[in-house]
Design a protein around this motif. Structure first.
Motif, PDB file in Angstrom:
ATOM      1  N   ARG A   3       0.827  -1.219   0.000  1.00 41.94           N
ATOM      2  CA  ARG A   3       0.000   0.000   0.000  1.00 41.94           C
ATOM      3  C   ARG A   3       0.854   1.259   0.000  1.00 41.94           C
ATOM      4  O   ARG A   3       0.496   2.256  -0.635  1.00 41.94           O
ATOM      5  N   TYR A   4       1.959   1.214   0.675  1.00 42.82           N
ATOM      6  CA  TYR A   4       2.874   2.373   0.655  1.00 42.82           C
ATOM      7  C   TYR A   4       3.360   2.612  -0.775  1.00 42.82           C
ATOM      8  O   TYR A   4       3.421   3.740  -1.256  1.00 42.82           O
ATOM      9  N   ALA A   5       3.680   1.507  -1.463  1.00 45.24           N
ATOM     10  CA  ALA A   5       4.144   1.619  -2.854  1.00 45.24           C
ATOM     11  C   ALA A   5       3.058   2.242  -3.731  1.00 45.24           C
ATOM     12  O   ALA A   5       3.321   3.163  -4.511  1.00 45.24           O
ATOM     13  N   ASP A   7       0.448   4.073  -2.753  1.00 45.23           N
ATOM     14  CA  ASP A   7       0.227   5.465  -2.338  1.00 45.23           C
ATOM     15  C   ASP A   7       1.311   6.387  -2.889  1.00 45.23           C
ATOM     16  O   ASP A   7       1.090   7.573  -3.087  1.00 45.23           O
ATOM     17  N   SER A   8       2.496   5.804  -3.144  1.00 45.57           N
ATOM     18  CA  SER A   8       3.609   6.630  -3.640  1.00 45.57           C
ATOM     19  C   SER A   8       3.685   6.648  -5.169  1.00 45.57           C
ATOM     20  O   SER A   8       4.636   7.182  -5.733  1.00 45.57           O
ATOM     21  N   GLY A   9       2.737   6.011  -5.837  1.00 42.95           N
ATOM     22  CA  GLY A   9       2.695   6.129  -7.299  1.00 42.95           C
ATOM     23  C   GLY A   9       2.958   4.852  -8.080  1.00 42.95           C
ATOM     24  O   GLY A   9       2.868   4.863  -9.306  1.00 42.95           O
ATOM     25  N   TYR A  39      -7.655  -0.424  -3.190  1.00 42.16           N
ATOM     26  CA  TYR A  39      -6.324  -0.369  -3.816  1.00 42.16           C
ATOM     27  C   TYR A  39      -6.304  -1.076  -5.168  1.00 42.16           C
ATOM     28  O   TYR A  39      -5.536  -0.720  -6.044  1.00 42.16           O
ATOM     29  N   ALA A 225      11.504   2.825  -0.456  1.00 41.66           N
ATOM     30  CA  ALA A 225      11.525   4.293  -0.470  1.00 41.66           C
ATOM     31  C   ALA A 225      12.673   4.798  -1.350  1.00 41.66           C
ATOM     32  O   ALA A 225      12.519   5.748  -2.122  1.00 41.66           O
ATOM     33  N   LEU A 228      11.762   4.227  -4.984  1.00 41.02           N
ATOM     34  CA  LEU A 228      10.707   5.155  -5.413  1.00 41.02           C
ATOM     35  C   LEU A 228      11.296   6.534  -5.711  1.00 41.02           C
ATOM     36  O   LEU A 228      10.971   7.163  -6.725  1.00 41.02           O
ATOM     37  N   ALA A 229      12.193   6.979  -4.832  1.00 40.40           N
ATOM     38  CA  ALA A 229      12.807   8.305  -5.031  1.00 40.40           C
ATOM     39  C   ALA A 229      13.610   8.307  -6.328  1.00 40.40           C
ATOM     40  O   ALA A 229      13.561   9.252  -7.117  1.00 40.40           O
ATOM     41  N   ASP A 232      11.441   8.386  -9.453  1.00 40.88           N
ATOM     42  CA  ASP A 232      10.885   9.717  -9.732  1.00 40.88           C
ATOM     43  C   ASP A 232      11.858  10.569 -10.532  1.00 40.88           C
ATOM     44  O   ASP A 232      11.463  11.417 -11.309  1.00 40.88           O
TER      45      ASP A 232
END
Ligand code: SF4
Ligand code: SF4
Length: 340
Positions: A3-5, A7-9, A39, A225, A228-229, A232
């Motif tokens: 879910r974190y993934a 929520d982060s796109g 989700y 995290a 993900l950064a 982006d």
């Protein structure tokens, strides 16, 4: 984490297809739970069918129903025939599964059909030529796979036929980030800017505009995290020439660590006893080069290599332009990879 993934796109969830049913069930159950509470509608789900386990055309619907049931969804966005190679492709074709797949697309149980692939360029081309309704292909691709199985040639071929390309194992299942040999660590430390090897590896894959998406195993929130950064920020065609050169130097340094100088040209094939010496040498070289015997051993056993049938006729060695004493080297490889 899932879910974190999202929520982060993250918008593409790839479900692996282990050979064991209990593992597939457990994996799909976990993902299915994570996708509840709205989700599911925020992501595309990709699942695959274990081709080597298919025996008849009804198996297609059975496996599809099974995975959608475990996930508790009524449709899959992407559905792939798993593990296609020169052995499994002719068997799969013979089972006449495509009418079943097309019916599933027509009635909305799956949206796009593709395949997960592990073989060379010629086999990829044969599969693309053999069926005209593929939407995507998935295969391992990293800076160490630039020229084989199926390499940049395969990437370009699939993209030129209009397929989306999903890359797996961009860091060779972690082998490019663990146990890094000294000669390679030295090159990474000379890099400007300074980046962890994982970042260089991912940036190299993302740099190819033909890559549609990359799926990478992640085991912690911190790792997620970090990736993900990076996702982006990293875009295609942004690696500079010096950065490309740096990665080529790392590739060459890895290749120098290969104990068997096999180029994978496959001039020694076919073997009358069906022994795939180039693949065995690749697994053996990888074990030594990446300091990871466990992975190479499990692949050796999963792919059912066995050199006990070799009668030492030496046909293969006579065909080898690198003058590799193939039967002797096979024994060494089996000694390392054939054990527990
Ligand atoms: S020596 Fe062994 S591996 Fe080589 S061709 Fe003969 S049977 Fe095959
Ligand atoms: S002919 Fe020699 S170099 Fe070529 S794949 Fe066979 S063993 Fe490797």
């Amino acid at each position: 984490m899932l879910r974190y993934a999202i929520d982060s796109g993250v918008n593409y969830i790839n479900l692996d297809c282990p050979a064991h049913r209990a593992q597939r069930k457990r994996l799909a159950g976990i993902v299915g739970r994570g996708l509840r509470e709205g989700y599911r509608n925020r992501v595309k789900i990709a699942a695959c069918l274990p081709s080597s386990l298919m025996d008849s055309s009804p198996d297609f619907d059975r496996y599809l129903d099974e995975v959608t049931g475990w996930l508790r969804v009524d449709r899959l966005d992407f559905f792939a025939f798993g593990g296609l190679d020169r052995e499994t492709w002719p068997v799969l074709r013979g089972l006449n599964l495509f009418p079943r797949a097309e019916k599933a697309m027509a009635d909305g149980r799956i949206e796009k059909l593709g395949f997960a692939f592990r073989d060379d360029y010629q086999t990829l081309r044969a599969i693309l030529d053999g069926y005209g309704n593929w939407s995507f292909v998935q295969f391992p691709f990293s800076f160490m796979d630039s020229d084989h199985r199926p390499g940049i040639g395969g990437l370009n071929l699939a993209a030129s036929r209009g397929l989306a390309v999903v890359v797996t194992e961009p860091l060779k299942g972690g082998r490019l980030t663990r146990n890094i040999p000294e000669s390679i660590a030295r090159i990474w430390t000379e890099a400007t800017p300074q980046r962890p090897p994982a970042e260089w590896g991912l940036r190299w894959v993302w740099d190819n505009p033909e890559v549609s998406t990359v799926v990478s195993d992640m085991s912690s929130i911190a790792q997620l995290a970090q990736n993900l950064a990076l996702a982006d920020e990293a875009t295609a065609e942004t690696l500079t020439v010096p950065e490309q050169v740096l990665i080529s130097r790392v590739r060459e340094a890895y290749r120098k660590l290969r104990p068997i100088p096999c180029t994978g040209c496959r001039s020694c094939i076919p073997c009358p006893r069906d022994i795939d010496a180039p693949r065995i040498f690749e697994l053996y070289n990888d074990a030594v080069m990446y300091g990871d015997v466990a992975t190479a051993r499990s692949l050796y056993q999963l792919e059912k290599h066995n050199i006990d049938n070799c009668d030492e006729c030496n046909d293969c060695a006579r065909a080898c332009g690198r003058h590799i004493p193939i039967p002797d080297k096979l024994k060494i490889a089996q000694g390392l990879l054939g054990g527990k």
